[in-house]
Design a protein around this motif. Structure first.
Motif, short mmCIF file in Angstrom:
data_model
loop_
_atom_site.label_atom_id
_atom_site.label_comp_id
_atom_site.label_asym_id
_atom_site.label_seq_id
_atom_site.Cartn_x
_atom_site.Cartn_y
_atom_site.Cartn_z
N LEU A 1 -13.62 -18.80 -17.85
CA LEU A 1 -12.56 -18.91 -16.85
C LEU A 1 -12.54 -17.71 -15.91
N ARG A 2 -12.63 -16.52 -16.47
CA ARG A 2 -12.58 -15.33 -15.63
C ARG A 2 -13.72 -15.31 -14.61
N ARG A 3 -14.87 -15.79 -15.03
CA ARG A 3 -16.01 -15.78 -14.11
C ARG A 3 -15.89 -16.89 -13.08
N LEU A 4 -15.45 -18.07 -13.49
CA LEU A 4 -15.25 -19.16 -12.53
C LEU A 4 -14.22 -18.79 -11.48
N LEU A 5 -13.19 -18.03 -11.89
CA LEU A 5 -12.07 -17.72 -11.00
C LEU A 5 -12.20 -16.35 -10.34
N ALA A 6 -13.40 -15.82 -10.30
CA ALA A 6 -13.63 -14.57 -9.58
C ALA A 6 -13.34 -14.78 -8.09
N LYS A 7 -12.74 -13.80 -7.46
CA LYS A 7 -12.38 -13.93 -6.04
C LYS A 7 -13.62 -14.04 -5.16
N ALA A 8 -14.63 -13.25 -5.46
CA ALA A 8 -15.85 -13.25 -4.65
C ALA A 8 -16.84 -14.28 -5.20
N PRO A 9 -17.38 -15.14 -4.34
CA PRO A 9 -18.36 -16.12 -4.82
C PRO A 9 -19.54 -15.50 -5.55
N ALA A 10 -19.96 -14.30 -5.13
CA ALA A 10 -21.11 -13.64 -5.75
C ALA A 10 -20.85 -13.29 -7.22
N ASP A 11 -19.57 -13.20 -7.62
CA ASP A 11 -19.23 -12.85 -8.99
C ASP A 11 -19.08 -14.07 -9.89
N ARG A 12 -19.22 -15.26 -9.33
CA ARG A 12 -19.10 -16.48 -10.12
C ARG A 12 -20.48 -16.94 -10.59
N PHE A 13 -20.50 -18.00 -11.37
CA PHE A 13 -21.76 -18.67 -11.68
C PHE A 13 -22.36 -19.18 -10.38
N SER A 14 -23.67 -19.23 -10.31
CA SER A 14 -24.33 -19.64 -9.07
C SER A 14 -24.44 -21.15 -8.93
N SER A 15 -24.31 -21.88 -10.05
CA SER A 15 -24.51 -23.32 -10.01
C SER A 15 -23.87 -23.98 -11.23
N PRO A 16 -23.58 -25.28 -11.16
CA PRO A 16 -23.09 -26.00 -12.35
C PRO A 16 -24.09 -25.93 -13.50
N SER A 17 -25.38 -25.93 -13.18
CA SER A 17 -26.41 -25.84 -14.21
C SER A 17 -26.28 -24.54 -15.00
N GLN A 18 -25.95 -23.46 -14.30
CA GLN A 18 -25.78 -22.18 -14.98
C GLN A 18 -24.56 -22.20 -15.91
N VAL A 19 -23.50 -22.90 -15.49
CA VAL A 19 -22.32 -23.03 -16.35
C VAL A 19 -22.67 -23.83 -17.60
N LEU A 20 -23.43 -24.90 -17.40
CA LEU A 20 -23.85 -25.70 -18.55
C LEU A 20 -24.70 -24.88 -19.51
N ASP A 21 -25.59 -24.06 -18.97
CA ASP A 21 -26.41 -23.20 -19.81
C ASP A 21 -25.53 -22.25 -20.63
N TYR A 22 -24.51 -21.71 -19.97
CA TYR A 22 -23.58 -20.79 -20.66
C TYR A 22 -22.88 -21.50 -21.81
N LEU A 23 -22.40 -22.70 -21.56
CA LEU A 23 -21.69 -23.44 -22.60
C LEU A 23 -22.60 -23.77 -23.77
N TYR A 24 -23.80 -24.24 -23.46
CA TYR A 24 -24.73 -24.57 -24.54
C TYR A 24 -25.17 -23.32 -25.32
N GLU A 25 -25.20 -22.19 -24.64
CA GLU A 25 -25.53 -20.94 -25.31
C GLU A 25 -24.48 -20.60 -26.36
N HIS A 26 -23.21 -20.95 -26.08
CA HIS A 26 -22.12 -20.60 -26.99
C HIS A 26 -21.71 -21.73 -27.92
N HIS A 27 -22.34 -22.90 -27.76
CA HIS A 27 -21.85 -24.02 -28.57
C HIS A 27 -22.21 -23.87 -30.05
N ARG A 28 -23.16 -22.99 -30.37
CA ARG A 28 -23.49 -22.69 -31.76
C ARG A 28 -22.77 -21.42 -32.24
#
Length: 559
Positions: free
Chosen positions: A283-310
């Motif tokens: 959440l903190r990264r998605l809601l960063a004020k500057a676009p450069a501080d967020r995830f770069s793509s939905p694919s990157q968010v999915l990678d993050y979630l799958y990284e933590h799903h275990r």
């Protein structure tokens, strides 16, 4: 038969015709269109028909933008995106015909208590601009597993749009549709851009921004947008789902907007104890004020979630789509006054039908093979590959919604008999006779229903292609190829049909790739009879597809 065309300026009511669509009832109104439940008379298919406000349709600049953006949105074919079927004009009425979703939007689902909700309008947006107070009433907080199930499906939709360069611009709970089976569909891709173009500043003359509850800082300030703006809006929506309200509130649109631009994110720890640390970090990264501080793509968010799903998400990670029974309750209640004699007759048929008998898998495979041999591969054709995932017809509880389509299609004693009945009546050319297989016998939890539902999807794909609706043909086929519970034999047939489509488009590489996918599935088929039938089907196909069908080499590779 005389046509019942509406007069300009008159409200559309049941029976009015707009293009090929017969209005059945109103679903609601949004900032730019009135939305109706309608029937496509050519294909005998339910649609959500958005009829644009006359004041917008008369603007030449808007008309051009509407055509460009709506066409781009119509190219998005994905199971988690509400599909645009058609863009048209009837006299001075401009309309969008899109996939009808028998469910409710996420905003309604998040309301305090199901019993207190007013009847929702499916597939219809809610016009927030009429609400002068931008303090959201606290709603319920969804379970973590249900939240992740919704989040993954919205990300899949955004990943598809990002891959083709389309920005949604209006991700919010109102534009996320839910079904009782837990399927999620994102609607209104590109329509915010259609309405206001690139300039979304609060001071833009002649436009109404509405509620900036879910807008990114750069969108509020009128800056350049990319997919990271959609990810910010998704972050606001995710916050709302987890904590029962959006992160920022205000008495006016301007006050709320400035909080998105300037105010820090509230401390998440005290708001809810069971939210995993990885979701808080997300959440903190998605809601960063500057676009450069967020995830770069939905694919990157999915990678993050799958990284933590275990890791810390392991106990709440959904191994399947999470059903949402409240959606069914809400939708059923919204249609209670509309039950008529036709619906009651259909319910009587359902109640009188004998119980479905179980058939052994060995017998079932033989039956399916025979049916495929007799019916499916005659005149095999289809439409191109453009999406991932699965999509199944709504369950029987949605009788009121479907009664106009299915009232003259008798329910058979079991799913096999329903499919055979459709085979015997296929000369009518109606999509509904095949769709009724899944309607009367939903796939969820029943492998036999799922199997025949897949066969019916194959048949529907052929009909849609013949009618020129290539996107719908594609949706039916890919729903089979990516259904992990479907038999490899049926999936192989679907991939082969998709190969034929790519051949017709002169996409040789894609054709070869789809044949290869069918070959990979062939290696998972154990029945000698099924293998022989599959190979024979390929021999009946165009010679260049047969050229790439090399079972021996495929078998060697898979050893």
């Amino acid at each position: 038969m005389s046509e019942n065309r509406p007069e300009l300026g008159h409200k559309l009511t049941a029976g009015h015709l707009v293009g090929d669509y017969r209005i059945e009832r109103s679903l609601g109104s949004g900032g730019m269109a009135d939305v109706y439940y309608a029937i496509d008379q050519r294909l005998d298919r339910a649609v959500a028909l958005k009829v644009l406000r006359t004041v917008l349709a008369d603007d030449s600049t808007y008309q051009q933008r509407f055509q460009q953006e709506a066409k781009a949105a119509a190219a998005l074919v994905h199971p988690n995106i509400v599909q645009i079927y058609n863009i048209g004009q009837d006299g001075l009425l401009r309309y969008i015909a899109q996939e009808y979703i028998p469910g409710i939007n996420l905003r309604s689902y998040l309301a305090d208590q199901v019993s207190e909700l007013s009847p929702p309008n499916e597939s219809a947006p809610i016009d927030e601009s009429s609400n002068p107070n931008f303090n959201a009433k606290p709603g319920r907080q969804l379970p973590i597993a249900e939240t992740i199930s919704i989040l993954l499906q919205v990300l899949a939709a955004l990943n598809k749009s990002a891959n083709v360069g389309i920005i949604h611009r209006d991700i919010k709970p109102e534009n996320i549709m839910l079904t009782r089976d837990g399927e999620v569909k994102v609607t209104d891709f590109g329509l915010a851009h259609i309405q206001m173009g690139d300039d979304l500043q609060l001071t833009h003359p002649g436009t109404t921004l509405g509620t900036p509850m879910y807008m990114s800082p750069e969108q509020i300030q009128g800056g350049p947008l990319d997919i990271r703006s959609d990810l910010y809006s998704l972050g606001v929506t995710l916050f709302h789902v987890l904590y029962g309200r959006p992160p920022f509130q205000g008495e006016t649109a301007l006050a709320l907007a400035m909080q998105h631009v300037q105010a820090p994110l509230p401390d998440l720890e005290p708001l809810r104890e069971d939210v995993p640390k990885s979701l808080q970090k997300l959440l903190r990264r998605l809601l960063a004020k500057a676009p450069a501080d967020r995830f770069s793509s939905p694919s990157q968010v999915l990678d993050y979630l799958y990284e933590h799903h275990r890791q810390d998400l392991v106990k709440c990670w959904p191994d399947r789509i999470i059903p949402m029974p409240d959606v069914s309750l809400l939708q059923q209640r919204s249609h209670q006054p509309e039950l008529n004699a036709a619906t009651q007759k259909l319910q009587t048929l359902l109640a009188a039908a004998p119980s479905t008998s179980r058939t052994s898998w060995a017998t079932l495979i033989l039956v399916v093979s025979a049916l495929l041999g007799l019916a499916f591969w005659v005149g095999l054709r289809g439409a191109g590959l453009a999406k991932l995932g699965l999509s199944w017809p709504a369950p029987d509880q949605i009788l009121a919604v479907k009664q106009a389509v299915y009232q003259d299609i008798p329910r058979q004693s079991d799913v096999r008999q329903q499919y055979v009945w459709a085979l015997l009546n296929q000369s009518s050319g109606r999509v509904a006779i095949w769709e009724a297989v899944g309607h009367y016998f939903p796939a969820s939890g029943d492998p036999m229903n799922r199997l025949y539902g897949g066969l019916a999807q194959l048949q529907m794909a052929r009909l849609f292609e013949k009618a020129g609706d290539l996107d719908q043909a594609t949706r039916r086929l890919v729903s089979i190829t990516h259904d992990r519970q479907m038999l490899p034999l049926i999936q192989a047939y679907a991939w082969l049909e998709l190969a034929i489509v790519e051949r017709s488009r002169d996409h040789r590489d894609a054709m070869k790739q789809n044949v290869r996918k069918a070959l990979d599935l062939r290696s998972k088929i154990n029945s000698k009879k099924d293998l022989e039938q599959l190979d024979q089907a390929v021999r009946d196909m165009p010679s260049d597809i047969e050229l790439y069908w090399t079972p021996a080499s495929s078998d060697e590779e898979n050893k």
